[in-house]
Design a protein around this motif. Structure first.
Motif, PDB file in Angstrom:
ATOM      1  N   ASP A 169     171.880  33.078  40.158  1.00  0.00           N
ATOM      2  CA  ASP A 169     173.032  32.868  40.663  1.00  0.00           C
ATOM      3  C   ASP A 169     173.077  34.312  39.890  1.00  0.00           C
ATOM      4  O   ASP A 169     174.265  35.040  40.119  1.00  0.00           O
ATOM      5  CB  ASP A 169     173.851  32.224  40.128  1.00  0.00           C
ATOM      6  CG  ASP A 169     173.667  31.235  41.160  1.00  0.00           C
ATOM      7  OD1 ASP A 169     173.025  31.203  42.184  1.00  0.00           O
ATOM      8  OD2 ASP A 169     175.059  29.779  41.497  1.00  0.00           O
ATOM      9  N   LEU A 170     173.552  34.152  38.385  1.00  0.00           N
ATOM     10  CA  LEU A 170     173.183  35.256  37.532  1.00  0.00           C
ATOM     11  C   LEU A 170     172.294  36.700  37.550  1.00  0.00           C
ATOM     12  O   LEU A 170     173.015  37.695  37.319  1.00  0.00           O
ATOM     13  CB  LEU A 170     172.690  34.531  36.078  1.00  0.00           C
ATOM     14  CG  LEU A 170     173.755  33.393  35.169  1.00  0.00           C
ATOM     15  CD1 LEU A 170     172.590  33.479  34.441  1.00  0.00           C
ATOM     16  CD2 LEU A 170     174.672  34.376  35.183  1.00  0.00           C
ATOM     17  N   ILE A 171     171.584  36.317  38.544  1.00  0.00           N
ATOM     18  CA  ILE A 171     170.377  37.285  38.943  1.00  0.00           C
ATOM     19  C   ILE A 171     171.249  38.122  40.251  1.00  0.00           C
ATOM     20  O   ILE A 171     171.862  39.696  40.340  1.00  0.00           O
ATOM     21  CB  ILE A 171     168.943  37.841  39.361  1.00  0.00           C
ATOM     22  CG1 ILE A 171     169.077  37.404  37.680  1.00  0.00           C
ATOM     23  CG2 ILE A 171     168.336  38.690  39.778  1.00  0.00           C
ATOM     24  CD1 ILE A 171     166.415  36.559  37.474  1.00  0.00           C
ATOM     25  N   ALA A 172     171.671  37.633  40.321  1.00  0.00           N
ATOM     26  CA  ALA A 172     172.469  38.180  42.150  1.00  0.00           C
ATOM     27  C   ALA A 172     173.235  38.490  41.827  1.00  0.00           C
ATOM     28  O   ALA A 172     173.925  39.562  42.631  1.00  0.00           O
ATOM     29  CB  ALA A 172     172.377  36.906  43.252  1.00  0.00           C
ATOM     30  N   ILE A 173     174.088  38.542  40.900  1.00  0.00           N
ATOM     31  CA  ILE A 173     175.327  38.462  40.266  1.00  0.00           C
ATOM     32  C   ILE A 173     174.879  40.058  39.683  1.00  0.00           C
ATOM     33  O   ILE A 173     176.309  41.079  40.035  1.00  0.00           O
ATOM     34  CB  ILE A 173     176.504  38.132  39.620  1.00  0.00           C
ATOM     35  CG1 ILE A 173     177.254  36.474  40.423  1.00  0.00           C
ATOM     36  CG2 ILE A 173     177.700  38.415  38.468  1.00  0.00           C
ATOM     37  CD1 ILE A 173     177.657  35.587  39.722  1.00  0.00           C
ATOM     38  N   THR A 174     174.185  40.192  38.989  1.00  0.00           N
ATOM     39  CA  THR A 174     173.999  41.733  38.594  1.00  0.00           C
ATOM     40  C   THR A 174     173.445  42.193  38.854  1.00  0.00           C
ATOM     41  O   THR A 174     174.019  43.397  39.919  1.00  0.00           O
ATOM     42  CB  THR A 174     173.005  41.262  37.191  1.00  0.00           C
ATOM     43  OG1 THR A 174     173.217  39.731  36.653  1.00  0.00           O
ATOM     44  CG2 THR A 174     172.354  42.513  36.695  1.00  0.00           C
ATOM     45  N   ILE A 175     172.509  42.603  40.186  1.00  0.00           N
ATOM     46  CA  ILE A 175     172.908  43.184  41.280  1.00  0.00           C
ATOM     47  C   ILE A 175     173.357  43.317  41.835  1.00  0.00           C
ATOM     48  O   ILE A 175     173.856  44.637  42.347  1.00  0.00           O
ATOM     49  CB  ILE A 175     171.697  42.420  41.826  1.00  0.00           C
ATOM     50  CG1 ILE A 175     170.051  42.017  41.505  1.00  0.00           C
ATOM     51  CG2 ILE A 175     171.154  43.211  43.564  1.00  0.00           C
ATOM     52  CD1 ILE A 175     169.037  41.262  42.287  1.00  0.00           C
ATOM     53  N   GLU A 176     174.245  42.669  42.143  1.00  0.00           N
ATOM     54  CA  GLU A 176     175.867  42.932  43.250  1.00  0.00           C
ATOM     55  C   GLU A 176     176.612  43.864  42.575  1.00  0.00           C
ATOM     56  O   GLU A 176     177.335  44.488  42.730  1.00  0.00           O
ATOM     57  CB  GLU A 176     176.628  41.851  43.241  1.00  0.00           C
ATOM     58  CG  GLU A 176     177.910  41.776  44.249  1.00  0.00           C
ATOM     59  CD  GLU A 176     179.239  40.576  44.031  1.00  0.00           C
ATOM     60  OE1 GLU A 176     180.010  40.981  44.657  1.00  0.00           O
ATOM     61  OE2 GLU A 176     178.785  39.746  43.244  1.00  0.00           O
ATOM     62  N   GLY A 177     176.608  43.560  41.241  1.00  0.00           N
ATOM     63  CA  GLY A 177     177.362  44.597  40.415  1.00  0.00           C
ATOM     64  C   GLY A 177     176.543  45.879  40.606  1.00  0.00           C
ATOM     65  O   GLY A 177     177.461  47.288  40.399  1.00  0.00           O
ATOM     66  N   LEU A 178     174.806  46.346  40.243  1.00  0.00           N
ATOM     67  CA  LEU A 178     174.605  47.715  40.231  1.00  0.00           C
ATOM     68  C   LEU A 178     174.271  48.094  41.437  1.00  0.00           C
ATOM     69  O   LEU A 178     175.043  49.299  41.598  1.00  0.00           O
ATOM     70  CB  LEU A 178     173.441  47.199  40.308  1.00  0.00           C
ATOM     71  CG  LEU A 178     172.992  46.819  38.938  1.00  0.00           C
ATOM     72  CD1 LEU A 178     171.471  46.169  38.780  1.00  0.00           C
ATOM     73  CD2 LEU A 178     173.200  48.015  37.449  1.00  0.00           C
ATOM     74  N   LEU A 179     174.911  47.193  42.987  1.00  0.00           N
ATOM     75  CA  LEU A 179     175.009  47.882  43.453  1.00  0.00           C
ATOM     76  C   LEU A 179     176.415  48.523  44.774  1.00  0.00           C
ATOM     77  O   LEU A 179     176.235  49.190  45.070  1.00  0.00           O
ATOM     78  CB  LEU A 179     174.561  47.066  45.106  1.00  0.00           C
ATOM     79  CG  LEU A 179     173.073  46.364  44.835  1.00  0.00           C
ATOM     80  CD1 LEU A 179     172.603  45.894  46.554  1.00  0.00           C
ATOM     81  CD2 LEU A 179     172.028  47.564  45.385  1.00  0.00           C
ATOM     82  N   SER A 180     177.148  47.577  43.339  1.00  0.00           N
ATOM     83  CA  SER A 180     178.490  48.500  43.521  1.00  0.00           C
ATOM     84  C   SER A 180     178.506  49.618  42.881  1.00  0.00           C
ATOM     85  O   SER A 180     179.902  50.041  43.942  1.00  0.00           O
ATOM     86  CB  SER A 180     179.579  47.282  42.684  1.00  0.00           C
ATOM     87  OG  SER A 180     179.489  45.931  43.783  1.00  0.00           O
ATOM     88  N   SER A 181     178.392  49.213  42.205  1.00  0.00           N
ATOM     89  CA  SER A 181     177.978  50.828  41.157  1.00  0.00           C
ATOM     90  C   SER A 181     177.466  52.389  41.921  1.00  0.00           C
ATOM     91  O   SER A 181     177.803  53.699  42.158  1.00  0.00           O
ATOM     92  CB  SER A 181     177.485  51.160  40.400  1.00  0.00           C
ATOM     93  OG  SER A 181     176.295  50.808  39.800  1.00  0.00           O
ATOM     94  N   CYS A 182     176.670  51.650  43.075  1.00  0.00           N
ATOM     95  CA  CYS A 182     175.708  52.170  43.821  1.00  0.00           C
ATOM     96  C   CYS A 182     176.639  52.963  45.312  1.00  0.00           C
ATOM     97  O   CYS A 182     175.775  53.198  46.479  1.00  0.00           O
ATOM     98  CB  CYS A 182     174.430  52.046  43.990  1.00  0.00           C
ATOM     99  SG  CYS A 182     173.024  51.493  42.830  1.00  0.00           S
ATOM    100  N   GLY A 183     178.119  52.550  45.620  1.00  0.00           N
ATOM    101  CA  GLY A 183     178.561  52.908  47.291  1.00  0.00           C
ATOM    102  C   GLY A 183     178.887  51.659  47.752  1.00  0.00           C
ATOM    103  O   GLY A 183     179.727  51.619  48.885  1.00  0.00           O
ATOM    104  N   PHE A 184     177.808  50.492  47.286  1.00  0.00           N
ATOM    105  CA  PHE A 184     177.926  49.570  48.320  1.00  0.00           C
ATOM    106  C   PHE A 184     179.510  48.131  48.055  1.00  0.00           C
ATOM    107  O   PHE A 184     179.725  48.399  46.848  1.00  0.00           O
ATOM    108  CB  PHE A 184     176.519  48.721  48.184  1.00  0.00           C
ATOM    109  CG  PHE A 184     175.840  49.069  48.915  1.00  0.00           C
ATOM    110  CD1 PHE A 184     175.518  48.562  50.040  1.00  0.00           C
ATOM    111  CD2 PHE A 184     175.188  49.521  48.093  1.00  0.00           C
ATOM    112  CE1 PHE A 184     174.233  49.350  50.445  1.00  0.00           C
ATOM    113  CE2 PHE A 184     173.628  50.321  48.412  1.00  0.00           C
ATOM    114  CZ  PHE A 184     173.142  50.015  49.464  1.00  0.00           C
ATOM    115  N   THR A 185     179.773  47.856  49.321  1.00  0.00           N
ATOM    116  CA  THR A 185     181.199  47.099  49.101  1.00  0.00           C
ATOM    117  C   THR A 185     181.833  46.190  49.821  1.00  0.00           C
ATOM    118  O   THR A 185     182.255  45.483  49.272  1.00  0.00           O
ATOM    119  CB  THR A 185     182.365  48.437  50.353  1.00  0.00           C
ATOM    120  OG1 THR A 185     181.755  48.372  51.286  1.00  0.00           O
ATOM    121  CG2 THR A 185     182.273  49.563  49.127  1.00  0.00           C
TER     122      THR A 185
END
Length: 114
Positions: free
Chosen positions: A10-26
């Protein structure tokens, strides 16, 4: 843009989500198993997949092969078993855990520009 994050930590998934958000994923779907990943991709086709190799149960490689057999989708493997991913899926970028933010951002730019 929509991403599918195949990761059983879960922690890694949430970290990846944050990184992808900063790359424009919504929007995001999360999967912790092969079956969940395939189901999520069929319900909403992602613009990008990030995948770990070891899932409980199943394999991220098997999930990606199943999903991408119907529709080619950009994939980034983020895994503790980078050598396995590189040997079995050499056409996709592979990042080792622990990963650096800059490496994820660079891989996203690379696969999304193809």
């Amino acid at each position: 843009m929509h991403a599918l994050i195949i990761e059983d930590d879960d922690l890694i998934a949430i970290t990846i989500e944050g990184l992808l958000s900063s790359c424009g994923f919504t929007s995001f779907d999360f999967a912790v198993s092969l079956d969940e990943a395939v189901t999520a991709a069929r319900q909403r086709c992602p613009d990008l997949i990030t995948a770990d190799i070891e899932l409980k149960p199943g394999s991220g490689i098997d999930a990606v092969q199943t999903i991408c057999s119907e529709n080619p989708i950009p994939v980034i493997f983020i895994t503790g078993r980078a050598d396995d991913a590189r040997s079995r899926m050499p056409q996709h970028p592979v990042l080792s855990k622990p990963f650096r933010v800059s490496d994820v951002e660079a891989a996203v730019r690379e696969v999304m520009s193809e």
